[in-house]
Write a protein that holds these residues in place. Structure first.
Motif, PDB file in Angstrom:
ATOM      1  N   SER A  18      65.577 -10.603  44.644  1.00 13.66           N
ATOM      2  CA  SER A  18      64.872 -10.719  46.032  1.00 13.66           C
ATOM      3  C   SER A  18      63.695 -11.586  45.917  1.00 13.66           C
ATOM      4  CB  SER A  18      64.645  -9.147  46.569  1.00 13.66           C
ATOM      5  OG  SER A  18      63.420  -8.699  45.876  1.00 13.66           O
ATOM      6  N   ASP A  21      64.743 -15.030  46.053  1.00 16.34           N
ATOM      7  CA  ASP A  21      65.583 -15.429  47.626  1.00 16.34           C
ATOM      8  C   ASP A  21      64.435 -15.522  48.640  1.00 16.34           C
ATOM      9  OD1 ASP A  21      68.281 -13.145  46.922  1.00 16.34           O
ATOM     10  OD2 ASP A  21      68.003 -15.309  46.345  1.00 16.34           O
ATOM     11  N   LEU A  22      63.134 -15.299  48.301  1.00 18.48           N
ATOM     12  CA  LEU A  22      62.202 -15.529  49.423  1.00 18.48           C
ATOM     13  C   LEU A  22      61.139 -16.545  48.993  1.00 18.48           C
ATOM     14  CD1 LEU A  22      61.624 -11.776  50.122  1.00 18.48           C
ATOM     15  CD2 LEU A  22      62.818 -13.388  51.181  1.00 18.48           C
ATOM     16  N   SER A 179      56.974 -10.795  54.238  1.00 20.71           N
ATOM     17  CA  SER A 179      58.385 -10.761  54.522  1.00 20.71           C
ATOM     18  C   SER A 179      59.147  -9.436  54.793  1.00 20.71           C
ATOM     19  CB  SER A 179      58.880 -11.796  53.806  1.00 20.71           C
ATOM     20  OG  SER A 179      58.359 -13.123  53.686  1.00 20.71           O
ATOM     21  N   ASN A 181      62.522  -9.379  54.972  1.00 21.04           N
ATOM     22  CA  ASN A 181      63.766  -9.814  54.326  1.00 21.04           C
ATOM     23  C   ASN A 181      63.881 -11.447  54.078  1.00 21.04           C
ATOM     24  OD1 ASN A 181      64.629 -10.994  56.811  1.00 21.04           O
ATOM     25  ND2 ASN A 181      65.478  -8.749  57.403  1.00 21.04           N
ATOM     26  N   LYS A 182      64.746 -12.067  54.160  1.00 21.13           N
ATOM     27  CA  LYS A 182      64.791 -13.535  53.822  1.00 21.13           C
ATOM     28  C   LYS A 182      64.757 -14.341  55.067  1.00 21.13           C
ATOM     29  CE  LYS A 182      68.415 -15.088  51.605  1.00 21.13           C
ATOM     30  NZ  LYS A 182      69.924 -15.313  51.299  1.00 21.13           N
TER      31      LYS A 182
END
Length: 207
Positions: A18, A21-22, A179, A181-182
């Motif tokens: 994760s 992915d950010l 954040s 999520n993405k």
């Protein structure tokens, strides 16, 4: 012991993924609440409330264009007289970013800003209004980084000036994002120059 370490690594793998992915992204749209505080004894230190919208689009690997609009107002009442003061500020610009590390970017931007003010008065059914604005150019530079997988911080110093101003002014900007999520995140930012402080809190969708 080896089984314990292996289990810990496997448990941490989704979080590591994760984090990867950010990344910091320069294409986004956001909107929310804004507040403008003016430190002025003559105006009784007014605090104006309103909203804002802002967006950015990456146009190259290291360049982006952006724009935004904010509006804040306050209404004064004295007997039958009411006066509503509104500050209006659209802006548009272009920016550049360059990585220092995997988690820290150098950022700089150049923008056009239109600062407008309007006053509307009402008294016993009659109304009158007056408005004015100044056009300025602003340049800023600073850093944007990720202290952790789901957080961002940015800090910039800038300067703006225009033909309608007596002299140029320095401006500082500090902001951050958490954040979820993405795509979605909660953002907050504070800008300050001379006797004016503008704070905003909103939701950002990054792409």
């Amino acid at each position: 012991m080896r089984k314990t370490l292996l289990a810990a690594v496997l448990a941490a793998a989704p979080f590591a993924a994760s984090a990867a992915d950010l990344p910091m992204r320069y294409t986004y749209v956001e909107a929310g609440y804004t507040n403008v505080d003016i430190n002025s004894d003559d105006l009784d230190d007014p605090s104006l409330d309103g909203g804002y919208i802002r967006g950015s689009i990456a146009i190259a690997e290291s360049a982006y264009v952006y724009g935004g609009w904010s509006q804040a107002s306050k209404t004064y009442h004295e007997g039958e007289l009411s006066v509503k003061v509104t500050l209006d500020q659209p802006e548009a610009g272009i920016g550049y970013h360059m990585p220092f590390t995997d988690r820290l970017d150098f950022v700089t931007d150049l923008a056009y800003v239109r600062m407008g003010v309007e006053a509307k008065a009402r008294y016993l059914g009659a109304s009158a209004s007056d408005k004015d604005h100044v056009n300025v150019g602003r340049v800023s530079a600073g850093v944007r980084g990720k202290p952790s997988a789901r957080t961002e911080l940015w800090l910039k110093a800038g300067y703006f000036d225009g033909s309608d101003l007596d002299e140029g002014k320095f401006i500082g900007t500090f902001g951050g994002q958490v954040s979820f999520n993405k795509t979605w995140g909660l953002v907050g930012e504070v800008q300050a120059y001379e006797d004016v402080t503008q704070a905003s809190l909103g939701v950002r969708a990054s792409f």
